[in-house]
Every structure is written in structure tokens, then in C-alpha cells.
Write a protein that holds these residues in place. Sequence first.
Motif, PDB file in Angstrom:
ATOM      1  N   LEU A   6       0.818  -1.209   0.000  1.00 11.30           N
ATOM      2  CA  LEU A   6       0.000   0.000   0.000  1.00 11.30           C
ATOM      3  C   LEU A   6       0.854   1.262   0.000  1.00 11.30           C
ATOM      4  O   LEU A   6       0.469   2.277  -0.581  1.00 11.30           O
ATOM      5  CB  LEU A   6      -0.935  -0.015   1.211  1.00 11.30           C
ATOM      6  CG  LEU A   6      -1.986  -1.134   1.232  1.00 11.30           C
ATOM      7  CD1 LEU A   6      -2.813  -1.063   2.513  1.00 11.30           C
ATOM      8  CD2 LEU A   6      -2.876  -1.059   0.000  1.00 11.30           C
ATOM      9  N   GLU A   7       2.025   1.205   0.644  1.00 15.09           N
ATOM     10  CA  GLU A   7       2.920   2.364   0.600  1.00 15.09           C
ATOM     11  C   GLU A   7       3.539   2.525  -0.784  1.00 15.09           C
ATOM     12  O   GLU A   7       3.652   3.642  -1.294  1.00 15.09           O
ATOM     13  CB  GLU A   7       4.019   2.250   1.647  1.00 15.09           C
ATOM     14  CG  GLU A   7       4.969   3.445   1.630  1.00 15.09           C
ATOM     15  CD  GLU A   7       6.008   3.393   2.729  1.00 15.09           C
ATOM     16  OE1 GLU A   7       6.969   4.198   2.664  1.00 15.09           O
ATOM     17  OE2 GLU A   7       5.882   2.562   3.638  1.00 15.09           O
ATOM     18  N   LEU A   8       3.947   1.421  -1.398  1.00 14.63           N
ATOM     19  CA  LEU A   8       4.518   1.492  -2.739  1.00 14.63           C
ATOM     20  C   LEU A   8       3.484   1.983  -3.747  1.00 14.63           C
ATOM     21  O   LEU A   8       3.814   2.749  -4.660  1.00 14.63           O
ATOM     22  CB  LEU A   8       5.045   0.117  -3.159  1.00 14.63           C
ATOM     23  CG  LEU A   8       6.237  -0.434  -2.377  1.00 14.63           C
ATOM     24  CD1 LEU A   8       6.549  -1.851  -2.819  1.00 14.63           C
ATOM     25  CD2 LEU A   8       7.455   0.449  -2.557  1.00 14.63           C
ATOM     26  N   ARG A   9       2.251   1.556  -3.583  1.00  8.26           N
ATOM     27  CA  ARG A   9       1.209   1.936  -4.546  1.00  8.26           C
ATOM     28  C   ARG A   9       0.621   3.304  -4.242  1.00  8.26           C
ATOM     29  O   ARG A   9       0.315   4.082  -5.159  1.00  8.26           O
ATOM     30  CB  ARG A   9       0.098   0.876  -4.520  1.00  8.26           C
ATOM     31  CG  ARG A   9      -1.132   1.205  -5.371  1.00  8.26           C
ATOM     32  CD  ARG A   9      -0.788   1.336  -6.823  1.00  8.26           C
ATOM     33  NE  ARG A   9      -1.992   1.686  -7.594  1.00  8.26           N
ATOM     34  CZ  ARG A   9      -2.439   2.920  -7.771  1.00  8.26           C
ATOM     35  NH1 ARG A   9      -1.759   3.961  -7.248  1.00  8.26           N
ATOM     36  NH2 ARG A   9      -3.526   3.154  -8.473  1.00  8.26           N
ATOM     37  N   VAL A  51      -7.649   6.385   1.119  1.00  8.44           N
ATOM     38  CA  VAL A  51      -7.960   6.595   2.537  1.00  8.44           C
ATOM     39  C   VAL A  51      -9.446   6.867   2.728  1.00  8.44           C
ATOM     40  O   VAL A  51     -10.102   6.291   3.613  1.00  8.44           O
ATOM     41  CB  VAL A  51      -7.123   7.754   3.115  1.00  8.44           C
ATOM     42  CG1 VAL A  51      -7.580   8.091   4.529  1.00  8.44           C
ATOM     43  CG2 VAL A  51      -5.646   7.397   3.113  1.00  8.44           C
ATOM     44  N   THR A  52      -9.993   7.741   1.873  1.00  5.20           N
ATOM     45  CA  THR A  52     -11.418   8.066   1.986  1.00  5.20           C
ATOM     46  C   THR A  52     -12.276   6.833   1.743  1.00  5.20           C
ATOM     47  O   THR A  52     -13.246   6.579   2.452  1.00  5.20           O
ATOM     48  CB  THR A  52     -11.794   9.171   0.981  1.00  5.20           C
ATOM     49  OG1 THR A  52     -10.937  10.290   1.157  1.00  5.20           O
ATOM     50  CG2 THR A  52     -13.241   9.598   1.182  1.00  5.20           C
ATOM     51  N   GLY A  53     -11.910   6.043   0.714  1.00  6.20           N
ATOM     52  CA  GLY A  53     -12.660   4.835   0.413  1.00  6.20           C
ATOM     53  C   GLY A  53     -12.657   3.859   1.570  1.00  6.20           C
ATOM     54  O   GLY A  53     -13.694   3.268   1.894  1.00  6.20           O
ATOM     55  N   GLY A  67     -11.333  -4.268  -0.749  1.00  7.25           N
ATOM     56  CA  GLY A  67     -11.594  -3.157  -1.660  1.00  7.25           C
ATOM     57  C   GLY A  67     -10.401  -2.234  -1.804  1.00  7.25           C
ATOM     58  O   GLY A  67     -10.101  -1.745  -2.904  1.00  7.25           O
ATOM     59  N   LEU A  68      -9.681  -2.008  -0.702  1.00  6.21           N
ATOM     60  CA  LEU A  68      -8.507  -1.137  -0.749  1.00  6.21           C
ATOM     61  C   LEU A  68      -7.423  -1.717  -1.646  1.00  6.21           C
ATOM     62  O   LEU A  68      -6.814  -1.007  -2.460  1.00  6.21           O
ATOM     63  CB  LEU A  68      -7.971  -0.941   0.677  1.00  6.21           C
ATOM     64  CG  LEU A  68      -6.757  -0.021   0.842  1.00  6.21           C
ATOM     65  CD1 LEU A  68      -7.090   1.401   0.396  1.00  6.21           C
ATOM     66  CD2 LEU A  68      -6.289  -0.013   2.299  1.00  6.21           C
ATOM     67  N   PHE A  69      -7.162  -3.011  -1.520  1.00  8.76           N
ATOM     68  CA  PHE A  69      -6.146  -3.641  -2.369  1.00  8.76           C
ATOM     69  C   PHE A  69      -6.594  -3.695  -3.826  1.00  8.76           C
ATOM     70  O   PHE A  69      -5.785  -3.492  -4.730  1.00  8.76           O
ATOM     71  CB  PHE A  69      -5.827  -5.044  -1.850  1.00  8.76           C
ATOM     72  CG  PHE A  69      -4.861  -5.061  -0.706  1.00  8.76           C
ATOM     73  CD1 PHE A  69      -3.493  -5.020  -0.927  1.00  8.76           C
ATOM     74  CD2 PHE A  69      -5.312  -5.106   0.608  1.00  8.76           C
ATOM     75  CE1 PHE A  69      -2.589  -5.031   0.133  1.00  8.76           C
ATOM     76  CE2 PHE A  69      -4.422  -5.112   1.672  1.00  8.76           C
ATOM     77  CZ  PHE A  69      -3.058  -5.073   1.430  1.00  8.76           C
TER      78      PHE A  69
END
Length: 624
Positions: free
Chosen positions: A119-122, A443-445, A426-428
Motif C-alpha cells: 500500500l505504501e509502494l502503490r 484513505v477516503t474509500g 476493496g482497498l487492495f
Amino acid sequence: MMEALGVKQFSTVDFVVFGMLLVISLAIGLYHAFSGGRQRTTQEFLMADRSMSSLPLALSLMATFQSAVAIVGTPAEIFINGTQYWFIGCAYMLGLLIPAHIFIPVFYRLHLNSAYQYLELRFSKIVRLCGTVTFIFQMVIYMGVGIYTPALALNAVTGFHLWGAVLATGLVCIIYTTLGGLKAVIWADVFQTLVMFAGQFAVIGVGTYQAGGPAEVWRKAREGNRISGFDWNPDPTQRHTFWTLGVGGVFLMLALYGVNQAQVQRYLSSRTEKDAILSCYMVFPCLQLSLALGCVIGLVMFACYEEDNPLQRKYISSRDQLVLYFVMDMLQGFPGLPGLFVACLFSASLSTVSSAFNSLATVTMEDLIKPHFPMEDSKATLLSKLLAFLYGMLCLAMAYVVHILSSSVLQAAISIFGMVGGPLLGLFCLGFFFSSANSTGAVTGLIVGLAFAFWIGIGSFLARNSTTVLQTNSTEMLDVGNVTMGPVTAVMETIAQEASQPSILQALYSISYMWYTAMNSTVVVVTGLLVSLLTGPMSEKDVTPGTLYPILGNLRRLLKLKGCYVPPAQHTTSAQQSPILEHKEMNGEVTMATTEEEGEGEGEQHHSFLPPADNVLVERESSV
């Protein structure tokens, strides 16, 4: 209660069989603590030195979430509602193929320790932090259910003190996880999986004999309307249909086997990417066998108790005690078999809880501590062991919380994963498939998805209670599917009356719990994309290479393989090619270096339809 019913207590042989489970699990942890590298590095303690082969990984993958919740809950579900739940096996194929060919190759080639490093890389550090905190919340809740369920069962059938059982199993799990690391957890899972299968086969064999044979079991189940056909009803409010189980179950499987850290950590501990993918394939028959055994036990129970339902006769107070009541009733003439099945339950519990300890220690170390407090590897390893121990103690505290709530374990556990695991999925997916998604949208999602998940979950609880509250107008204990609660206050009644009014909200509250993961993950994706468009979508060239799954590129390759015409791609000069970033992990921080992107010629023939490993983020092994 059991003595009044004449049900046999544990014999000496039963206690010996059960004790052997704990002793062997401890021995596995001690062996890995004092052999090999002796767990002196974080790579060995948290990642099993990336040396695991596919077979033990497959058994460990199955055991991680094949907990006592499923072994107790699945037969009870079949006993009461019939075999419709069996169709969740239809979801296993896609639920494992997608992780094998989409999630695993991306995670493995980025050479991560934690799924949330992706998540940090993306996106950014803040997205990584949000994902990590959400996962910790999810697993802390779930491991309380995992350790409490078998302890409650042992208390019900033997009179063994409930909290003595919780402490005994919890401490054994803490010791072998803290000392032996991930390698001990995986090999203990292998042993515990074999015990699980042995216990289930024993119950089926003896129970079928007591019922009069397989033909008699089938006849009674069929005449008792416990054999379900395909229910094609598209109504999403129906609790179990082919669509809720076969389609909604796919999203649940993706949340468990695609992006959950406990499973991703096992993929990343494999020797090669091929081993990781193969382990995902091998877990499919294991899951199908486990599901089949649980369902058959439910049918055998129904055949034995067709005219003497223990729930209706108040022999037991909860459906979650059905299996253990059946075991102690039917197996009382076979010394050692009751102990074997209780060992089966505790095997499932130990595998789930130990995986939770290890994965929680990993994300806490890799995502919360290392990036901000660099330290030597020896100190990081010691701190990782301390974290595993502390999470173990927290698990014992969560077991007490579960004791207070006393929910129906199967549905409650799946609801938890749907409510929290869905937004994480969903985040991934937002990062894997949508290049325009930015950090603000992610973040909002996630926040909106979590809020929506708990809103629907709580609203569903209130709505399902409202009818019963209005009809009974009493303070009796109410068992309403998801949660069992005590006296309902006047304020709760008012809220419930409002929730019970026919409306769009009521329709949402009535949706089957099997759709929770799908709904919640969709909310995250849709919200994330809308916010990203409003705040400035990312350009594909700004996305870290290797973090996107190339859907269009793979479709183009598939069309070429089938001989379809595809317009030739425009060639670019090396100066126009986008740079590739390599990274080297030092004390949890990712350092980047720029190299030239190589051609795609070989990548087109790669089996997973992803860019070859040298075209993604890998550890630098040679100079640029």
C-alpha cells in the motif's frame, strides 16, 4: 448438566490423547527454536527464511482459517438448515484462482514482508498505516472467537474449568509461536491439520454406524428435508442461496486468501513464486474435503437425533454445543475417540490463533515500528518475539469479551470478516486494478467502507430484533441469528421500531451476511475512484512499476494466444520508456533506485501474464 443426562465424562485415555496434542505442538516450537538459525533474524522468525515448500504451505493455508468455528459451526448449520451451505464450495475455485494468478505474483515479486508495504509502494505511508491498523483490529477480534470456542466445548463435555481451558491452550500457543516463529507455526499447522481430519473421520465413522449405515443416514436426511438442491433465488435477502454462497463466497475467499496478511505471509515464505502458486492450488482439495466432512457430520447428527433433537428438548442451550454433545453421546463406548475429537477442535483453534499472533507481530514490526525506529536485526527479532507474546496475552483478554457477547460463532465470525475484511479487500483492489486511484481516494474509500460496514452490520442487528421485541415485549434472552442479547432497553426498542419500517434501509439491513464482503469492498472501490477523480487522478506513469495488475496487457496477450487480430503496439525509444524502480529494504525503509525498463518480449510468454520478475520491484543484487 452432562451428568444428569448420563453423558460420559472424559476418560484417562481421552485426556492422554488431548494432552499429546499440546505436547507435540510445544515440541515443534521448541525444535525450531533450537535448530537451524535458532530464530535469530527477522527473516527466519517472521518469514521462515523464505524456505517453505508447497505442501506444508497448503496445509497451513487451510488450517489458518479452518478454525474451531468451522468445525463446530458447519455441522450445526447442516443439522438445523440442511445442506444449502455446502454450495459455498462452489466459491472455492475462483476464490483461489484469483489469488494464485493475480495477488501472489504481484506480492511475491515486490519481495515484501508485509502485505501493507504494498500500500505504501502503490499509494503512500498514510494508506499503509490505515490498512495495518484495520487488519490489527480485525484479527484481534477474530482470535478471541478462535480460542474461546474450543474451551467452551471442553467445559461443556468434561466439566473442565472454562478459563482453565482458555489459559492452557492460549499459553501453549503463545510459547510455540514466540519461540519457533513462522516455521514452527506452519509445521504445527501441518500436524494439527492431520489431527483435524482424523477427528472428523472418527466421528463420521462411529456416527454412521450408530445411525444404521450410510443408506440410513441418507434416507433420514432426505425424508427430513435436509438435502438441499440448487436454490436459484436471486433475492439477496435470502440467507443462503446459490448466489449468496457461490458468488458472495468468492469475495469472502478473496478477503481471506488474497489479501489477508496471515495468508500473504505464507505465500511470501515459499522458496519460489511457483511454490507459492502451487500451494494455492493444493489448498483447494483440502478445503473441499474439510467442508465435506463438516457437512457429513451434520447429516449424521440429524440421522441419529431425528426424533430426539437436543436443542428442542433443552439438553443443550446453544447450537454451538451440538457437535460436542453428539460426540460425547455417540462415542462414549470408544475410549480415546472423544479425546481425539476435542483434540481436533483444539488443533483448529491453535492453528488459527498462532497464525494471528505471528501475522500481528509481523505487521506491527514491519509497518509500525521499523519505518520509524531503525534498529539492528538482532534487536528487531527480540522485539518481534515480545510482540507475539503480547498479542497472545491480548488474545486471552478478547476471549473474555467473546464470553460476554456469547454469539453464534459461525455467522458471527464470518460477519466480522465481512465487515472488516471487505473494506481491506476493496482497498487492495483499488490499488491493483485502477491506475487513476490516488492516496486521498484510497484513505477516503477505506473510511467510508468501514463506516458503511458497521452501519449495515448494526442496522441489521437492530432490524432483526425489532419484530421479536415488539411481539414479545419482554426481557427474555433473544437469539436472533447474529447476536444473542439480554434485556432490550426502551431506547433500543425505539431505534428498532424505526429500523423495522419498510424502506430502502430495511432492504439493506435484510441482505444476507454472505454479501457483506462484496458490498463493503465495492463501496471502497467506488468511493475511492470518485474521490480520486475529484482530487486529481494519478497518471499511470506516476504509479510505482509492479504495483498494478496489467488487465489490458494480459487481455491482449490472451487474444494473441487465441490467434485473434490485435493492432500492433507502437514502439518507443529507450528515452521514452518509463523508468523502473528497484528497492532495497533496510530497517523497514524502502530505498529506490532508477534503472532502464527492459523490453516486454519475454514477458508475453510468462505463465502468470505479469511482467517478468526483473521488471518489477526486487532487491538489488547487482549494480545498476
